[in-house]
Design an enzyme around this catalytic site. Structure first.
Site, short mmCIF file in Angstrom:
data_model
loop_
_atom_site.label_atom_id
_atom_site.label_comp_id
_atom_site.label_asym_id
_atom_site.label_seq_id
_atom_site.Cartn_x
_atom_site.Cartn_y
_atom_site.Cartn_z
N TRP A 1 1.37 -7.65 13.02
CA TRP A 1 1.01 -8.96 12.46
C TRP A 1 1.20 -10.10 13.45
O TRP A 1 0.68 -11.20 13.24
CB TRP A 1 1.87 -9.24 11.22
CG TRP A 1 3.33 -9.32 11.56
CD1 TRP A 1 4.23 -8.30 11.53
CD2 TRP A 1 4.04 -10.47 12.04
NE1 TRP A 1 5.45 -8.74 11.97
CE2 TRP A 1 5.37 -10.06 12.28
CE3 TRP A 1 3.68 -11.79 12.28
CZ2 TRP A 1 6.35 -10.95 12.76
CZ3 TRP A 1 4.65 -12.67 12.77
CH2 TRP A 1 5.97 -12.24 13.00
N CYS B 1 14.85 1.34 5.65
CA CYS B 1 15.52 0.03 5.49
C CYS B 1 16.88 -0.05 6.17
O CYS B 1 17.39 -1.16 6.37
CB CYS B 1 15.71 -0.29 4.00
SG CYS B 1 14.18 -0.63 3.11
N HIS B 2 17.48 1.08 6.49
CA HIS B 2 18.87 1.05 6.93
C HIS B 2 19.09 1.60 8.34
O HIS B 2 20.21 1.96 8.69
CB HIS B 2 19.75 1.84 5.95
CG HIS B 2 19.98 1.13 4.66
ND1 HIS B 2 20.86 0.09 4.53
CD2 HIS B 2 19.44 1.31 3.43
CE1 HIS B 2 20.87 -0.34 3.28
NE2 HIS B 2 20.01 0.38 2.59
N LYS C 1 -4.53 -2.17 14.78
CA LYS C 1 -3.47 -1.22 15.12
C LYS C 1 -3.94 -0.07 16.01
O LYS C 1 -3.17 0.47 16.80
CB LYS C 1 -2.86 -0.63 13.85
CG LYS C 1 -1.85 -1.51 13.14
CD LYS C 1 -1.19 -0.73 12.01
CE LYS C 1 -0.11 -1.54 11.31
NZ LYS C 1 0.56 -0.74 10.26
N ASP D 1 -2.31 5.04 9.10
CA ASP D 1 -1.83 3.67 8.90
C ASP D 1 -2.42 2.73 9.95
O ASP D 1 -1.77 1.78 10.37
CB ASP D 1 -0.30 3.60 8.90
CG ASP D 1 0.24 2.23 8.51
OD1 ASP D 1 -0.45 1.50 7.77
OD2 ASP D 1 1.34 1.86 8.96
N ALA E 1 0.82 -1.21 0.00
CA ALA E 1 0.00 0.00 0.00
C ALA E 1 0.85 1.26 0.00
O ALA E 1 0.58 2.20 -0.75
CB ALA E 1 -0.95 -0.01 1.20
N CYS F 1 16.02 6.20 2.59
CA CYS F 1 17.01 5.28 3.17
C CYS F 1 16.66 4.77 4.56
O CYS F 1 16.94 3.61 4.89
CB CYS F 1 18.39 5.94 3.24
SG CYS F 1 18.94 6.69 1.71
N THR G 1 -4.59 -2.99 0.93
CA THR G 1 -4.11 -4.34 0.65
C THR G 1 -4.55 -5.33 1.74
O THR G 1 -4.66 -5.00 2.91
CB THR G 1 -2.58 -4.36 0.53
OG1 THR G 1 -2.00 -3.67 1.64
CG2 THR G 1 -2.14 -3.70 -0.76
N MET H 1 19.25 -3.96 -3.19
CA MET H 1 19.58 -2.54 -3.27
C MET H 1 19.53 -2.11 -4.73
O MET H 1 20.54 -2.10 -5.44
CB MET H 1 20.97 -2.28 -2.66
CG MET H 1 21.40 -0.83 -2.70
SD MET H 1 20.26 0.25 -1.81
CE MET H 1 20.61 1.80 -2.65
#
Length: 695
Positions: free
Chosen positions: A404, A626-627, A343, A316, A189, A623, A251, A661
Site C-alpha cells: 500500500w 498477529c504475534h 503486487k 494474493d 478478503a 496466532c 475487496t 484479543m
C-alpha cells in the site's frame, strides 16, 4: 460518539475547508500551497511543484514541530492540508485537525470503535486518511462505518454503516470525494467477505450506488446493484464451485482514482477468498473482477471497462496498489495512461480510454510469469508457479513487490518512485484446509523452501537463506522505456511511501526511524534525519504564509509490524507521531528511553509430542499473523503462558477482547488452546537457550 476538543480553536480556523468543491479539486494542480486530496490531485501523482526546499538548501531542513498521537499502532495516513489547516486520521480511525504551521490541535474526533474489532483487521488497525469537501471531513472506520464531520468544529454530522457488521469487514482506506459523492471500499478478503465499492451522498450519507466486485450466490439472484449487468453479461460465468461460501474476496481496500478527462472512476480490486484458486473456484475461470483495475461511471456506478492483472488469481497478488494517471509520450504519440506497480512485480501502463494494455515489464524480481502478452494482456505463466504438483518457491510472495505504500511520479523527471519489496516464499496446497470464517482463509501452506530450491540441507538453513535474500528497494522507474533508472537497496523490505517535488527531491521514510531525501534525477542521498519512530506513510509538502513544509506520519505497524520483526525493531513501537519539517526549523522530539524486553516465559511443565504438534499447527493457523512482530505482545515472553488458567481466560474466555484479543472459542476448543500454550512455552525455552548460548 465523543468529540474530544471541538472548541479548541487556537488562532487558526478550519472554516476554509468549506471552499473545497469540484472546481477546486479539478484545479488542484495549480494550487501547490495545499494538499487537497489523498494524492494531492485527482491524478494521484504525489508530486508537488514546490521548490523552496531544493537540492541547494536541503541540508538546512530540520524539524519544525512534532505532535505525539495517543496510540502506538501503525500510522499509514496521508495528511490533507487546506489553507493552513491539516487534517489527519490515525490508528483506530480517529481524526485530528491542526494548525499546519504550528501543530496546535484545533479539534479531535474519536469514533469509539470497539477494541474487539481489531481482531478483524488483517493488517493492524490502521487508517490511510480522510477526504475534505464542502465544509466536511470524511473518514472510514475500522468497524465499517463512513462518517461525515464538520470541518471547523469536528462535530459529527452523519454516520452510516457501510458493511454487514456481523461479518469481518473493516475499512482502512481513505475515502475519495467525486462529484458530490463519497467513495469508500472495505477490507477483509482473507477473513471471508465479498468486496464492493459504495458511493454516498456527501451531504447526508445516503447510499447512491454500489458495485460488487465479485458475484454473489447465484441462487439469490441479482443484488439490485450497479454490478448486476456486468455479472449477468460476463463476470458471473468466470466463477465455479461454491465460491460464495467464503465471500469470494475482491475487496477495494486502497486505490480509488477519479479520471476527470474521461469522467470515470478507476478502482483497484484485491485478492480472492481463499487465495488458492483450486479451493476457491475449483481451479477454473478467471474469477472477475479479482486482481483487476475496474473503470466505473462515477454518477451511477455502471461498468465501463476492466483490465485483469492476474486471471484466476491464486497468490494474493492484489491490484489494489496505487493507480497514477499521466500523459506520456509513447512511440511519438501522447497517450493518456494509468500506471500501476501491483503486487505481482510487473509495472503496467494502460490506456485510460479503453483499458487496453500498452506495456508491462518486471520492476522487481518475479518468477511466476515468463512475460505479459501485449496482444491478449494476459500473463504467460510459469506452470509450476500455481503449486498444483508440489511446493513452489515464488517471488514475490503475497506481501507483494509493492504493497500500500504510495509511489510518486514526477512529470519533471518522468520517473516513478516505487517502494519495492523482494520477499520470496514457498507455497503449497493446504491439504488439511478448514474454513474459518472470521480468521485467515488462504488454502495455502507456507512451508520451508523445498529441498533443492535454495541452498541449505535443512529447512532451518533454507529459511535462513531466504532471510538473506529478503530486502527492500527504492526504485526510480522510467514508465515509457519500462526500465530502472536508479535504485537504492534497503536492509528491510517494508520501506515507506514516497513524495516527489519540483526541487528535484524524493522523500521517503524508513521503518528504522530515518526520514530521507534524494535527488530525483540521480538518486543521490542529500539529507537524512533520525527520529527513532518507524515511518511507513506517504509524505506530503505544502506552504503556509510563504514557508514550505514537509510532513509525514510516523508509527511502525501494518502487516509486517504484526507478523515479523528485525533486530532493530524488537521493542514495542512508541506512540505514533506527526512529523513536520521546514528550512531552519527549531522543533525537538523526545529521545526514546532505553528498553529491555521481558524475560522469556519458562516453565518446568512437561508436554507430550502430540500436544506440541497440535500447538504448532494451531499457532501458525491463528496466532503467528498477529504475534510475530513488535506491535502485539510477544507470546514467548508473555506471563500468561506460564499460567494455564489465565491463558484459557484470554484465549477462550476473551478476557482481553477490549484490546483486540477476542475469544477464539468459535474456532478452537480448550484443549487446542492449551496445546498452543505448550508450543509457545517450548519455543520460549528454545529461544532462551539460544540467547544464553550467545552470551
Amino acid at each position: 460518539m465523543a468529540l474530544s476538543a471541538a472548541a479548541m480553536l487556537w488562532g487558526c480556523s478550519a472554516a476554509d475547508a468549506g471552499t473545497i468543491d469540484e472546481d477546486r479539486l479539478l484545479a488542484a494542480e495549480s494550487d501547490p500551497d495545499n494538499w487537497l486530496s489523498y494524492g494531492r490531485t485527482y491524478a494521484e501523482q504525489r508530486y508537488s511543484p514546490l521548490e523552496d526546499i531544493n537540492e541547494s538548501n536541503i541540508g538546512e531542513l530540520s524539524l519544525a514541530y512534532a505532535v505525539e498521537l495517543d496510540t502506538n499502532r501503525g500510522q499509514e495516513a496521508t495528511p490533507i492540508v487546506v489553507d493552513g489547516v491539516m487534517y489527519i486520521s490515525t490508528a483506530w480511525s480517529k481524526v485530528w485537525a491542526l494548525n499546519a504551521a504550528t501543530g496546535e490541535v484545533l479539534w479531535t474526533y474519536d469514533p469509539e470503535v470497539d477494541g474487539a474489532k481489531g481482531a478483524d483487521a488483517c493488517c493492524d488497525v490502521v487508517n490511510r486518511g480522510v477526504a475534505v469537501w464542502d465544509g466536511k471531513v470524511f473518514v472510514g472506520t475500522i468497524d465499517g462505518r463512513l462518517i461525515g464531520l464538520d470541518a471547523e468544529t469536528g462535530e459529527e454530522l452523519w454516520d452510516v454503516v457501510t458493511v454487514d457488521q456481523s461479518k469481518p469487514y473493516t475499512i482502512t482506506g481513505a475515502p475519495r470525494v467525486v462529484r458530490g459523492k463519497v467513495l469508500i471500499g472495505n477490507s477483509g478478503a482473507e477473513m471471508g467477505v465479498r468486496g464492493y465499492i459504495s458511493a454516498y451522498d456527501a451531504n447526508d450519507g445516503a447510499l447512491v450506488w454500489r458495485f460488487y466486485t465479485v458475484p454473489g450466490n447465484p441462487a439469490d439472484g441479482p443484488d439490485g446493484a450497479a454490478s448486476d449487468e456486468a455479472f449477468a453479461e460476463f463476470a458471473g460465468e468466470t466463477w465455479f464451485g461454491d465460491y460464495w461460501e467464503l465471500g469470494g474476496g475482491g475487496t477495494v481496500w486502497d486505490s480509488i482514482v477519479y479520471d476527470a478527462e474521461f469522467n470515470q472512476l478507476l478502482i483497484g480490486v484485491g485478492n480472492g477468498s481463499p487465495w488458492n484458486h483450486r479451493v476457491r473456484s475449483d481451479g477454473k475461470g478467471d474469477n472477475l473482477f479479482l486482481s483487476s483495475i475496474l473503470a466505473l461511471d462515477p454518477d451511477t456506478g455502471a461498468y465501463k471497462w476492466h483490465y485483469q492483472i492476474n486471471p484466476g488469481e491464486t497468490w494474493d497478488f492484489t491490484a489494489t496498489q496505487q493507480i497514477t494517471l499521466a500523459t506520456l509520450e509513447i512511440d511519438g504519440k501522447e497517450r493518456k495512461v494509468a500506471m500501476q506497480a501491483p503486487k505481482n512485480g510487473f509495472f503496467y501502463v494502460i490506456d485510460r480510454a479503453t483499458g487496453k494494455l500498452i506495456s508491462a515489464e518486471p520492476y522487481a524480481e518475479q518468477n511466476w510469469a515468463e512475460r505479459i502478452d501485449l496482444e491478449t494482456g494476459r500473463p504467460v505463466e510459469v506452470p509450476e508457479a500455481r503449486f498444483a504438483d508440489g511446493p513452489y518457491l515464488i517471488t514475490p510472495m503475497g506481501i507483494g513487490a509493492h504493497a500500500w505504500h504510495p509511489m510518486s511520479y514526477s512529470p519533471k523527471t518522468g520517473l516513478v518512485y516505487i517502494p519495492v519489496m523482494e520477499v520470496p516464499n514457498a507455497y503449497a496446497d493446504d491439504s488439511d484446509f478448514e474454513r474459518h470464517i472470521g480468521r485467515w482463509n488462504t488454502g495455502v501452506t507456507f512451508m520451508a523452501p523445498p529441498e533443492g530450491s535454495v541452498p541449505g540441507t535443512t529447512p532451518e538453513a533454507r529459511r535462513a537463506y531466504l532471510s538473506s535474500i529478503t530486502y527492500g528497494k527504492l526504485t526510480a522507474w522510467d514508465p515509457v522505456k519500462q526500465e530502472k533508472v536508479w535504485e537504492i537497496r534497503r536492509d528491510w523490505p517494508w520501506n515507506g511511501g514516497t513524495l516527489a517535488t519540483g526541487g528535484n527531491l524524493v522523500f521517503q521514510g524508513l521503518p528504522d526511524g530515518r526520514f530521507m531525501a534524494y535527488s530525483a534525477d540521480k538518486g543521490e542521498e542529500l539529507w537524512s534525519w533520525q527520529g527513532e519512530r518507524g515511518i511507513m506513510a506517504g509524505p506530503i509538502t505544502y506552504r503556509v504564509d510563504g514557508v514550505q513544509y514537509v510532513a509525514v506520519m510516523a508509527g511502525y505497524g501494518g502487516s509486517m509490524g504484526m507478523a515479523t520483526q528485525t533486530d532493530w525493531m524488537r521493542r514495542p513501537p512508541p506512540n505514533g507521531t506527526l512529523l513536520v519539517f521546514r528550512i531552519g526549523g527549531t522543533g525537538t522530539i523526545a529521545k526514546l528511553p532505553e528498553w529491555k524486553p521481558a524475560p522469556y516465559a519458562r516453565s518446568d511443565e512437561e508436554f507430550t509430542p502430540a500436544q506440541l504438534a497440535e500447538g504448532q499447527k494451531q499457532f501458525f493457523a491463528f496466532c503467528s499473523i498477529c504475534h510475530n512482530g513488535p506491535v502485539n505482545p510477544n507470546l514467548m515472553r508473555s506471563a500468561y503462558a506460564t499460567n494455564a488458567q489465565a491463558w484459557r481466560q484470554v484465549v477462550i474466555g476473551g478476557a482481553l477482547k477490549d484490546k483486540g484479543m477476542i475469544s477464539f472459542a468459535p474456532w478452537i476448543d480448550a484443549d487446542q488452546a492449551e496445546a498452543i500454550r505448550t508450543y509457545v512455552l517450548s519455543e520460549a525455552e528454545r529461544l532462551a537457550a539460544e540467547e544464553e548460548d550467545a552470551e
